[in-house]
Design a protein around this motif. Structure first.
Motif, mmCIF file in Angstrom:
data_model
loop_
_atom_site.group_PDB
_atom_site.id
_atom_site.type_symbol
_atom_site.label_atom_id
_atom_site.label_comp_id
_atom_site.label_asym_id
_atom_site.label_seq_id
_atom_site.Cartn_x
_atom_site.Cartn_y
_atom_site.Cartn_z
ATOM 1 N N UNK A 1 0.840 -1.190 0.000
ATOM 2 C CA UNK A 1 0.000 0.000 0.000
ATOM 3 C C UNK A 1 0.879 1.245 0.000
ATOM 4 N N UNK A 2 0.375 2.311 -0.601
ATOM 5 C CA UNK A 2 1.158 3.530 -0.797
ATOM 6 C C UNK A 2 0.403 4.734 -0.239
ATOM 7 N N UNK A 3 1.136 5.581 0.484
ATOM 8 C CA UNK A 3 0.650 6.905 0.856
ATOM 9 C C UNK A 3 1.500 7.916 0.101
ATOM 10 N N UNK A 4 0.868 8.785 -0.646
ATOM 11 C CA UNK A 4 1.603 9.724 -1.486
ATOM 12 C C UNK A 4 0.930 11.086 -1.479
ATOM 13 N N UNK A 5 1.696 12.089 -1.850
ATOM 14 C CA UNK A 5 1.151 13.421 -2.092
ATOM 15 C C UNK A 5 0.573 13.489 -3.500
ATOM 16 N N UNK A 6 -0.144 14.562 -3.787
ATOM 17 C CA UNK A 6 -0.655 14.755 -5.145
ATOM 18 C C UNK A 6 0.481 14.869 -6.164
ATOM 19 N N UNK A 7 1.551 15.666 -5.921
ATOM 20 C CA UNK A 7 2.667 15.663 -6.870
ATOM 21 C C UNK A 7 3.322 14.294 -6.996
ATOM 22 N N UNK A 8 3.298 13.490 -5.933
ATOM 23 C CA UNK A 8 3.947 12.196 -5.976
ATOM 24 C C UNK A 8 3.286 11.215 -6.906
ATOM 25 N N UNK A 9 1.989 11.381 -7.154
ATOM 26 C CA UNK A 9 1.268 10.453 -8.026
ATOM 27 C C UNK A 9 0.825 11.130 -9.320
ATOM 28 N N UNK A 10 1.368 12.314 -9.582
ATOM 29 C CA UNK A 10 0.989 13.076 -10.777
ATOM 30 C C UNK A 10 1.207 12.250 -12.038
ATOM 31 N N UNK A 11 0.204 12.271 -12.909
ATOM 32 C CA UNK A 11 0.314 11.550 -14.166
ATOM 33 C C UNK A 11 -0.156 10.116 -14.105
ATOM 34 N N UNK A 12 -0.447 9.602 -12.915
ATOM 35 C CA UNK A 12 -0.952 8.243 -12.761
ATOM 36 C C UNK A 12 -2.415 8.300 -12.351
ATOM 37 N N UNK A 13 -3.203 7.393 -12.884
ATOM 38 C CA UNK A 13 -4.646 7.463 -12.704
ATOM 39 C C UNK A 13 -5.120 6.522 -11.601
ATOM 40 N N UNK A 14 -4.455 6.549 -10.456
ATOM 41 C CA UNK A 14 -4.928 5.787 -9.306
ATOM 42 C C UNK A 14 -5.993 6.605 -8.579
ATOM 43 N N UNK A 15 -6.990 5.911 -8.074
ATOM 44 C CA UNK A 15 -8.147 6.582 -7.496
ATOM 45 C C UNK A 15 -8.309 6.232 -6.027
ATOM 46 N N UNK A 16 -9.298 6.882 -5.384
ATOM 47 C CA UNK A 16 -9.608 6.577 -3.984
ATOM 48 C C UNK A 16 -9.946 5.098 -3.859
ATOM 49 N N UNK A 17 -9.416 4.476 -2.829
ATOM 50 C CA UNK A 17 -9.598 3.050 -2.653
ATOM 51 C C UNK A 17 -8.480 2.233 -3.236
#
Length: 429
Positions: A351-367
């Protein structure tokens, strides 16, 4: 001005491809290496490839040799000008910015030799693909003047925007020398982009957001989206012991190159502001493990003053670190492109905890992963997931489903991720 071939190139006729990269492609390692390996998987089944690598010492990996017809390793040139460039690259950032603000973005690459074999490869090429805009000077002087081959640029990182973001982050931290240097590099990158992007026959980016923003910034440029993918094997399911480690304490993991300023800021921010609060809330042993090459001495000393921080440096095998981790964090607050390291963590079933810039460009969603910003939100998400192993397992499973569908290339190059944005791909058109 270079004569372009927009709308005139028969891509089905392309057989000989010269692929230029600043790093040796590899299925694991740094983000650039993994992006280069992804393109090698996509190209190798369609073209006869001459691979040109500017930053590699040692033998060519057998996996790479099996996918290319020829590999040219560029070495530092011995001419006086090249020596001066290498010495210039070792100067303090502020002094470099004052002495030569219009310098090459990467003096080390500008000082590389250009062997005759490279000129011959470019002369017979049906297309040339350059990974990262700052690699273009390696081959640009050698391109045939009469009917040059189509030029493709892979901008997985929009360099001028990224450099501007890093400069702002450095100013926020009070790192004024680094801020000045990155601002000077940003101006250089902007000049290159204005000059070179309209000349390129194809421009690849890694996300829809970059595609839209780049097209608005440079009218006439039509970027194509080739999303970053994970090209390694998927880890086996977690064992019960790996899911719940509360009795022996928790381990939080960060993986990334520590010579990169946004990663330096990320681990400092987490160690200073998040780690103590999470430890206090859980009232259990908690360690923050940092894995990655290039950790500068000043940062190691700073991190040593924070309880529970463990720095490992370069690790040839990341498997043990991921298996022992309860949670992967990506508290990156600036940067560009997409985070292939997040894809790697998902493929390792963490499991990953990330900031918005950290996941920028990837389409992972809530859940699928926790995307939060700010100290309070990051602390809350980290604490909640560490204390709830079943929630961690659920996030990891759902994120893995998304990765399999959109962001995974098998190690043998099968099952490419969908080109979700434009329908374009790297195949013949």
């Amino acid at each position: 001005m270079r004569i372009t071939n927009h709308h005139r190139t028969d891509y089905g006729s392309i057989r000989e491809l010269v692929y230029v990269t600043p790093v040796m492609p590899a299925p694991t390692g740094g983000g650039r290496q993994m992006r280069a390996w992804q393109f090698l998987l996509l190209y190798s089944g369609r073209y006869r490839i001459t691979l040109v690598v500017a930053d590699h010492r040692g033998p060519v990996p057998s996996a790479v040799q099996a996918r290319v017809a020829e590999c040219l390793l560029l070495q530092p040139a011995r001419r006086p000008g090249a020596l001066a460039l290498r010495l210039y690259g070792r100067l303090p950032a502020a002094l470099r910015a004052r002495l030569w603000p219009g310098r090459p973005l990467v003096p080390r690459l500008a000082a590389m030799s250009r062997p005759a074999a490279l000129r011959r490869a470019l002369a017979r090429a049906d297309a040339v693909c350059v990974f990262r805009l700052y690699s273009l000077p390696l081959v640009q002087p050698l391109l045939p003047r009469h009917r040059p081959p189509p030029l493709w640029l892979d901008l997985d990182d929009w360099e001028s925007r990224t450099l501007g973001r890093i400069a702002a982050l450095a100013r926020e931290n009070g790192w004024h020398l680094a801020a000045r240097d990155h601002r000077a590099q940003q101006r250089v990158a902007e000049r290159w982009e204005r000059r070179e992007l309209p000349r390129a026959d194809r421009v690849f980016v890694c996300s829809v957001a970059d595609q839209t923003a780049l097209a608005e910034a440079y009218p006439g440029v039509s970027p194509e989206v080739v999303p970053n993918c994970y090209c390694g094997a998927i880890a086996p399911p977690l064992t019960p012991k790996a899911v719940d480690r509360r009795r022996e304490g928790y381990r939080v993991l960060f993986v990334g190159s520590m010579g990169y300023l946004p990663n330096q800021d990320a681990v400092l921010w987490f160690a200073r502001h998040v780690l103590p609060r999470v430890r206090e809330a859980l009232r259990r042993p908690l360690q923050f493990h940092i894995v990655g090459p290039g950790l500068p001495p000043w940062l190691r000393d700073e991190l040593a003053g924070h309880c529970g921080v463990v720095c490992h440096g370069y690790a040839p095998d990341l498997g043990p670190h991921y298996r022992q981790a309860d949670l992967v964090v990506c508290p990156v607050r600036a940067g560009g492109g997409t985070r292939i390291k997040i894809l790697e963590a998902v493929a390792r079933r963490r499991a990953v905890v990330t900031t918005t810039p950290g996941v920028e460009g990837l389409d992972f969603r809530a859940g699928e992963m926790a995307v939060v910003d700010g100290v309070a939100a990051f602390t809350s998400a980290t604490r909640a997931l560490l204390s709830r192993p079943e929630r961690r397992a659920s996030l990891a499973d759902r994120a893995l489903q998304r990765l399999r569908r959109d962001y995974w290339l098998s190690p043998v190059g099968e099952g490419p991720a969908r080109q979700r944005s434009t329908g374009t791909s790297m195949q013949h058109r």
